[in-house]
Motif scaffolding. Structure first.
Motif, PDB file in Angstrom:
ATOM      1  N   ILE A  24       3.542 -19.769 -34.450  1.00 33.29           N
ATOM      2  CA  ILE A  24       2.833 -19.508 -35.713  1.00 33.29           C
ATOM      3  C   ILE A  24       3.576 -20.199 -36.861  1.00 33.29           C
ATOM      4  CG2 ILE A  24       2.248 -17.730 -37.412  1.00 33.29           C
ATOM      5  CD1 ILE A  24       1.666 -15.864 -35.010  1.00 33.29           C
ATOM      6  N   LYS A  45      -6.129 -23.227 -37.700  1.00 33.85           N
ATOM      7  CA  LYS A  45      -6.906 -22.482 -36.710  1.00 33.85           C
ATOM      8  C   LYS A  45      -5.997 -21.926 -35.603  1.00 33.85           C
ATOM      9  CE  LYS A  45     -11.042 -22.728 -33.919  1.00 33.85           C
ATOM     10  NZ  LYS A  45     -12.191 -23.508 -33.488  1.00 33.85           N
ATOM     11  N   LYS A  62      -2.805 -21.183 -35.968  1.00 36.23           N
ATOM     12  CA  LYS A  62      -2.031 -20.108 -36.588  1.00 36.23           C
ATOM     13  C   LYS A  62      -2.835 -18.809 -36.640  1.00 36.23           C
ATOM     14  CE  LYS A  62       1.109 -22.638 -39.520  1.00 36.23           C
ATOM     15  NZ  LYS A  62       1.885 -22.526 -40.724  1.00 36.23           N
ATOM     16  N   ILE A  63      -4.091 -18.911 -37.022  1.00 40.23           N
ATOM     17  CA  ILE A  63      -4.946 -17.727 -37.130  1.00 40.23           C
ATOM     18  C   ILE A  63      -5.166 -17.102 -35.756  1.00 40.23           C
ATOM     19  CG2 ILE A  63      -7.298 -16.942 -37.673  1.00 40.23           C
ATOM     20  CD1 ILE A  63      -7.262 -19.004 -39.988  1.00 40.23           C
ATOM     21  N   THR A  64      -5.453 -17.923 -34.763  1.00 39.37           N
ATOM     22  CA  THR A  64      -5.670 -17.420 -33.400  1.00 39.37           C
ATOM     23  C   THR A  64      -4.415 -16.733 -32.865  1.00 39.37           C
ATOM     24  OG1 THR A  64      -7.226 -19.225 -32.996  1.00 39.37           O
ATOM     25  CG2 THR A  64      -6.362 -18.068 -31.069  1.00 39.37           C
ATOM     26  N   ALA A 116      -1.971 -15.473 -34.610  1.00 37.59           N
ATOM     27  CA  ALA A 116      -1.710 -14.270 -35.404  1.00 37.59           C
ATOM     28  C   ALA A 116      -2.565 -13.102 -34.908  1.00 37.59           C
ATOM     29  CB  ALA A 116      -1.985 -14.537 -36.880  1.00 37.59           C
ATOM     30  N   LYS A 117      -3.814 -13.380 -34.553  1.00 38.79           N
ATOM     31  CA  LYS A 117      -4.676 -12.329 -34.005  1.00 38.79           C
ATOM     32  C   LYS A 117      -4.145 -11.833 -32.664  1.00 38.79           C
ATOM     33  CE  LYS A 117      -8.939 -13.754 -36.295  1.00 38.79           C
ATOM     34  NZ  LYS A 117     -10.273 -14.337 -36.127  1.00 38.79           N
ATOM     35  N   ILE A 118      -3.699 -12.757 -31.818  1.00 38.04           N
ATOM     36  CA  ILE A 118      -3.142 -12.373 -30.518  1.00 38.04           C
ATOM     37  C   ILE A 118      -1.886 -11.536 -30.713  1.00 38.04           C
ATOM     38  CG2 ILE A 118      -1.992 -13.283 -28.451  1.00 38.04           C
ATOM     39  CD1 ILE A 118      -3.953 -15.678 -28.626  1.00 38.04           C
ATOM     40  N   SER A 119      -1.012 -11.986 -31.609  1.00 38.76           N
ATOM     41  CA  SER A 119       0.245 -11.258 -31.819  1.00 38.76           C
ATOM     42  C   SER A 119      -0.008  -9.877 -32.416  1.00 38.76           C
ATOM     43  CB  SER A 119       1.187 -12.051 -32.716  1.00 38.76           C
ATOM     44  OG  SER A 119       0.681 -12.141 -34.031  1.00 38.76           O
ATOM     45  N   LYS A 120      -1.002  -9.753 -33.251  1.00 46.02           N
ATOM     46  CA  LYS A 120      -1.323  -8.447 -33.833  1.00 46.02           C
ATOM     47  C   LYS A 120      -1.759  -7.469 -32.745  1.00 46.02           C
ATOM     48  CE  LYS A 120      -3.976  -6.367 -37.561  1.00 46.02           C
ATOM     49  NZ  LYS A 120      -4.955  -6.581 -38.619  1.00 46.02           N
ATOM     50  N   ARG A 121      -2.557  -7.952 -31.789  1.00 48.66           N
ATOM     51  CA  ARG A 121      -2.972  -7.099 -30.666  1.00 48.66           C
ATOM     52  C   ARG A 121      -1.803  -6.775 -29.745  1.00 48.66           C
ATOM     53  NH1 ARG A 121      -7.063 -10.586 -28.560  1.00 48.66           N
ATOM     54  NH2 ARG A 121      -7.965 -11.214 -30.502  1.00 48.66           N
ATOM     55  N   LYS A 158       0.930  -4.049 -30.845  1.00 49.10           N
ATOM     56  CA  LYS A 158       0.560  -2.642 -30.679  1.00 49.10           C
ATOM     57  C   LYS A 158       1.131  -2.079 -29.381  1.00 49.10           C
ATOM     58  CE  LYS A 158      -3.793  -2.905 -33.210  1.00 49.10           C
ATOM     59  NZ  LYS A 158      -5.248  -2.830 -33.107  1.00 49.10           N
TER      60      LYS A 158
END
Length: 160
Positions: free
Chosen positions: A57, A64, A66-68, A70-75, A78
């Protein structure tokens, strides 16, 4: 870059599985201990990959990507603690099984490296607990440094 990293992960797991198969086992108890350790290794590898996702990231120039990521890392974040606790419990069960199965061989290099690795795991988990309470730059760096030290000792333990 991501495909290369996933390939390295798969090759690492395959290498460990092949090494375990090559070494064999003396009893079903030892086989169960090895299987638990391999499952724990895969879980810890998943958690270690968080570092590389965050690195990609930071280093990527493509928005694009970075955004993808970031979404994966956010999930994934958890489940980071749950994965670590599960893997740690598997390691504890692995240690108990191996100590009971190989009680007469406790002072061999394999067992000694396992004990040292277990101590490093305890420091890693404690650093994660401190980081969870209050996240500072120093705690973050210490936590991921301990993760890499732990992984190095895991490899030492596996291949001794």
């Amino acid at each position: 870059m991501i495909a290369r990293w996933l390939s390295i992960n798969m090759l690492t797991v395959l290498l460990i599985l092949l090494w375990s198969w090559y070494q064999g086992y003396d009893s079903n108890e030892i086989l169960a201990g090895k299987v638990l350790a391999q499952a724990a290794f895969i879980l810890f590898l998943i958690n270690l990959n968080m570092y590389f996702i965050f690195l990609l990231i930071r280093k990527s120039k493509i928005r694009k990507v970075k955004i993808t990521l970031a979404k994966i890392s956010k999930r994934m974040m958890k489940y980071h603690v749950a994965i670590a606790v599960t893997a740690s419990l598997l390691i504890i069960v692995h240690a108990v099984i191996m100590i009971t199965a190989l009680f007469e061989d406790l002072w061999k290099a394999k067992t000694a490296s396992g004990m040292i690795t277990w101590i490093i795991l305890a420091v890693l988990l404690f650093s994660g607990l401190l980081r969870r309470r209050k996240s500072t730059g120093m705690r973050r760096k210490f936590h991921y440094m301990m993760a890499f030290v732990f992984f190095a000792f895991v490899f030492l333990h596996i291949f001794v």
